[in-house]
Design a protein around this motif. Structure first.
Motif, mmCIF file in Angstrom:
data_model
loop_
_atom_site.group_PDB
_atom_site.id
_atom_site.type_symbol
_atom_site.label_atom_id
_atom_site.label_comp_id
_atom_site.label_asym_id
_atom_site.label_seq_id
_atom_site.Cartn_x
_atom_site.Cartn_y
_atom_site.Cartn_z
ATOM 1 N N VAL A 1 0.836 -1.203 0.000
ATOM 2 C CA VAL A 1 0.000 0.000 0.000
ATOM 3 C C VAL A 1 0.873 1.256 0.000
ATOM 4 C CG1 VAL A 1 -1.675 1.337 1.363
ATOM 5 C CG2 VAL A 1 -1.965 -1.141 1.096
ATOM 6 N N HIS A 2 1.911 1.258 0.822
ATOM 7 C CA HIS A 2 2.796 2.424 0.931
ATOM 8 C C HIS A 2 3.515 2.688 -0.394
ATOM 9 C CE1 HIS A 2 4.610 5.405 3.548
ATOM 10 N NE2 HIS A 2 5.829 5.050 3.166
ATOM 11 N N ILE A 3 3.983 1.636 -1.038
ATOM 12 C CA ILE A 3 4.660 1.784 -2.333
ATOM 13 C C ILE A 3 3.665 2.239 -3.403
ATOM 14 C CG2 ILE A 3 5.810 0.494 -4.186
ATOM 15 C CD1 ILE A 3 7.210 -1.123 -1.925
ATOM 16 N N MET A 4 2.444 1.690 -3.375
ATOM 17 C CA MET A 4 1.421 2.099 -4.337
ATOM 18 C C MET A 4 1.113 3.599 -4.198
ATOM 19 S SD MET A 4 -2.579 1.016 -4.606
ATOM 20 C CE MET A 4 -2.871 1.867 -3.066
ATOM 21 N N LEU A 5 1.001 4.071 -2.968
ATOM 22 C CA LEU A 5 0.754 5.498 -2.743
ATOM 23 C C LEU A 5 1.928 6.340 -3.249
ATOM 24 C CD1 LEU A 5 -0.852 5.425 0.823
ATOM 25 C CD2 LEU A 5 -1.969 6.133 -1.308
ATOM 26 N N THR A 6 3.140 5.850 -3.085
ATOM 27 C CA THR A 6 4.316 6.562 -3.582
ATOM 28 C C THR A 6 4.274 6.677 -5.100
ATOM 29 O OG1 THR A 6 5.605 5.760 -1.705
ATOM 30 C CG2 THR A 6 6.849 6.594 -3.601
ATOM 31 N N VAL A 7 3.910 5.597 -5.770
ATOM 32 C CA VAL A 7 3.798 5.617 -7.238
ATOM 33 C C VAL A 7 2.709 6.592 -7.675
ATOM 34 C CG1 VAL A 7 3.191 4.218 -9.263
ATOM 35 C CG2 VAL A 7 4.751 3.303 -7.531
ATOM 36 N N ILE A 8 1.580 6.584 -6.982
ATOM 37 C CA ILE A 8 0.495 7.526 -7.304
ATOM 38 C C ILE A 8 0.987 8.960 -7.132
ATOM 39 C CG2 ILE A 8 -1.764 8.379 -6.543
ATOM 40 C CD1 ILE A 8 -2.465 5.429 -5.879
ATOM 41 N N PHE A 9 1.736 9.227 -6.060
ATOM 42 C CA PHE A 9 2.263 10.572 -5.838
ATOM 43 C C PHE A 9 3.173 10.992 -6.989
ATOM 44 C CE2 PHE A 9 5.607 13.418 -4.356
ATOM 45 C CZ PHE A 9 4.833 14.499 -3.954
ATOM 46 N N VAL A 10 4.060 10.111 -7.426
ATOM 47 C CA VAL A 10 4.989 10.447 -8.513
ATOM 48 C C VAL A 10 4.224 10.724 -9.803
ATOM 49 C CG1 VAL A 10 6.858 9.541 -9.968
ATOM 50 C CG2 VAL A 10 6.957 9.246 -7.489
ATOM 51 N N VAL A 11 3.208 9.922 -10.107
ATOM 52 C CA VAL A 11 2.396 10.141 -11.315
ATOM 53 C C VAL A 11 1.689 11.492 -11.231
ATOM 54 C CG1 VAL A 11 0.356 9.314 -12.582
ATOM 55 C CG2 VAL A 11 2.123 7.689 -11.845
ATOM 56 N N LEU A 12 1.109 11.796 -10.070
ATOM 57 C CA LEU A 12 0.441 13.091 -9.895
ATOM 58 C C LEU A 12 1.437 14.246 -9.997
ATOM 59 C CD1 LEU A 12 -2.033 12.241 -6.993
ATOM 60 C CD2 LEU A 12 -2.653 12.871 -9.338
ATOM 61 N N LEU A 13 2.628 14.063 -9.457
ATOM 62 C CA LEU A 13 3.664 15.100 -9.523
ATOM 63 C C LEU A 13 4.034 15.395 -10.972
ATOM 64 C CD1 LEU A 13 5.765 16.972 -8.165
ATOM 65 C CD2 LEU A 13 7.299 14.995 -8.076
ATOM 66 N N ILE A 14 4.234 14.357 -11.756
ATOM 67 C CA ILE A 14 4.577 14.536 -13.172
ATOM 68 C C ILE A 14 3.443 15.247 -13.907
ATOM 69 C CG2 ILE A 14 4.997 13.307 -15.338
ATOM 70 C CD1 ILE A 14 6.518 11.195 -13.589
ATOM 71 N N ALA A 15 2.210 14.831 -13.649
ATOM 72 C CA ALA A 15 1.052 15.470 -14.277
ATOM 73 C C ALA A 15 0.931 16.933 -13.849
ATOM 74 C CB ALA A 15 -0.224 14.706 -13.945
ATOM 75 N N HIS A 16 1.196 17.201 -12.565
ATOM 76 C CA HIS A 16 1.101 18.560 -12.040
ATOM 77 C C HIS A 16 2.154 19.469 -12.666
ATOM 78 C CE1 HIS A 16 0.039 21.646 -9.128
ATOM 79 N NE2 HIS A 16 1.328 21.794 -8.828
ATOM 80 N N ILE A 17 3.392 18.997 -12.729
ATOM 81 C CA ILE A 17 4.468 19.789 -13.335
ATOM 82 C C ILE A 17 4.165 20.050 -14.794
ATOM 83 C CG2 ILE A 17 6.906 19.723 -14.011
ATOM 84 C CD1 ILE A 17 7.420 18.255 -11.328
ATOM 85 N N ASN A 18 3.643 19.040 -15.485
ATOM 86 C CA ASN A 18 3.279 19.195 -16.894
ATOM 87 C C ASN A 18 2.150 20.212 -17.058
ATOM 88 O OD1 ASN A 18 3.498 18.479 -19.693
ATOM 89 N ND2 ASN A 18 1.614 17.311 -19.443
ATOM 90 N N ALA A 19 1.183 20.215 -16.135
ATOM 91 C CA ALA A 19 0.043 21.133 -16.248
ATOM 92 C C ALA A 19 0.427 22.582 -15.954
ATOM 93 C CB ALA A 19 -1.049 20.687 -15.289
ATOM 94 N N VAL A 20 1.344 22.803 -15.036
ATOM 95 C CA VAL A 20 1.721 24.183 -14.693
ATOM 96 C C VAL A 20 2.849 24.707 -15.561
ATOM 97 C CG1 VAL A 20 0.916 23.998 -12.321
ATOM 98 C CG2 VAL A 20 3.308 23.521 -12.828
ATOM 99 N N GLY A 21 3.573 23.798 -16.218
ATOM 100 C CA GLY A 21 4.745 24.199 -17.010
ATOM 101 C C GLY A 21 4.439 24.693 -18.343
#
Length: 192
Positions: free
Chosen positions: A172-192
């Motif tokens: 569960v902890h690793i899955m949440l980490t992967v979700i965070f990284v995916v959201l981070l990439i999407a967020h940087i792409n959206a604001v960049g």
């Protein structure tokens, strides 16, 4: 560090940093623009450092840890290449960096006035996932302590039960980490 000291250190950190978010009266032209971007960048960098350091020392890849009352490090030419010497465990280093990084990133996320659109939704998603990651981190630390305590007490049946729970928790902890990284990439792409 005792739980009480850890709690008070975290509380002090929140009290020191939260006035930044509360004192900002700057009216922005773009309601979607969150403030304190440098704090978010620093926070995510601290989270990354905490995760990478713990992962490398846990698997004894590149870095090992040696407990001592003083800080230092040794370099060598064979694997693992570095030994970090210090009075705190790699898990404590991991918790310090990830919790501090989370607090800094949450200040940025809380300064947004509008969570619609890709940038806002991914930012809100990251904030929620960070809170879940930190919560599950505390659960994992508790499970880790229970495993050690039961194993030291000689109760192998209970130890085995906690190890099974810990293995499920880790997924569960690793899955949440992967979700965070995916959201981070999407967020940087959206604001960049």
């Amino acid at each position: 560090m005792s739980r009480k000291k850890t709690f008070f250190a975290l509380l002090l950190l929140v009290l020191l940093v939260s006035p930044l978010a509360l004192a900002d009266d700057y009216e922005e032209e773009d309601e979607y623009q969150a403030r304190y971007i440098p704090l978010a960048v620093l926070g995510v960098a601290m989270i990354a450092i905490g995760v990478v350091y713990y992962s490398l020392t846990k698997r004894k890849l590149i870095i090992t840890h040696e407990t001592s009352s003083e800080w230092g490090f040794k370099l060598k030419m064979e694997n693992p290449y570095m030994t970090v010497i210090g009075p705190v465990s790699p898990m404590t280093v991991h918790h310090f960096f990830t919790i501090t990084g989370t607090v800094l990133a949450l200040i940025h996320f809380s300064s947004c006035n509008n969570y619609t659109g890709t940038a806002g939704a991914t930012g809100l998603g990251m904030a929620i996932v960070l809170i879940l990651l930190n919560s599950t981190g505390f659960i994992g630390r508790h499970l880790n302590r229970k495993i050690i305590s039961e194993a030291n007490g000689g109760d192998m049946e209970t130890t085995k039960k906690y190890v099974e729970i810990y293995e499920k928790w880790k997924k569960v902890h690793i899955m949440l980490t992967v979700i965070f990284v995916v959201l981070l990439i999407a967020h940087i792409n959206a604001v960049g």
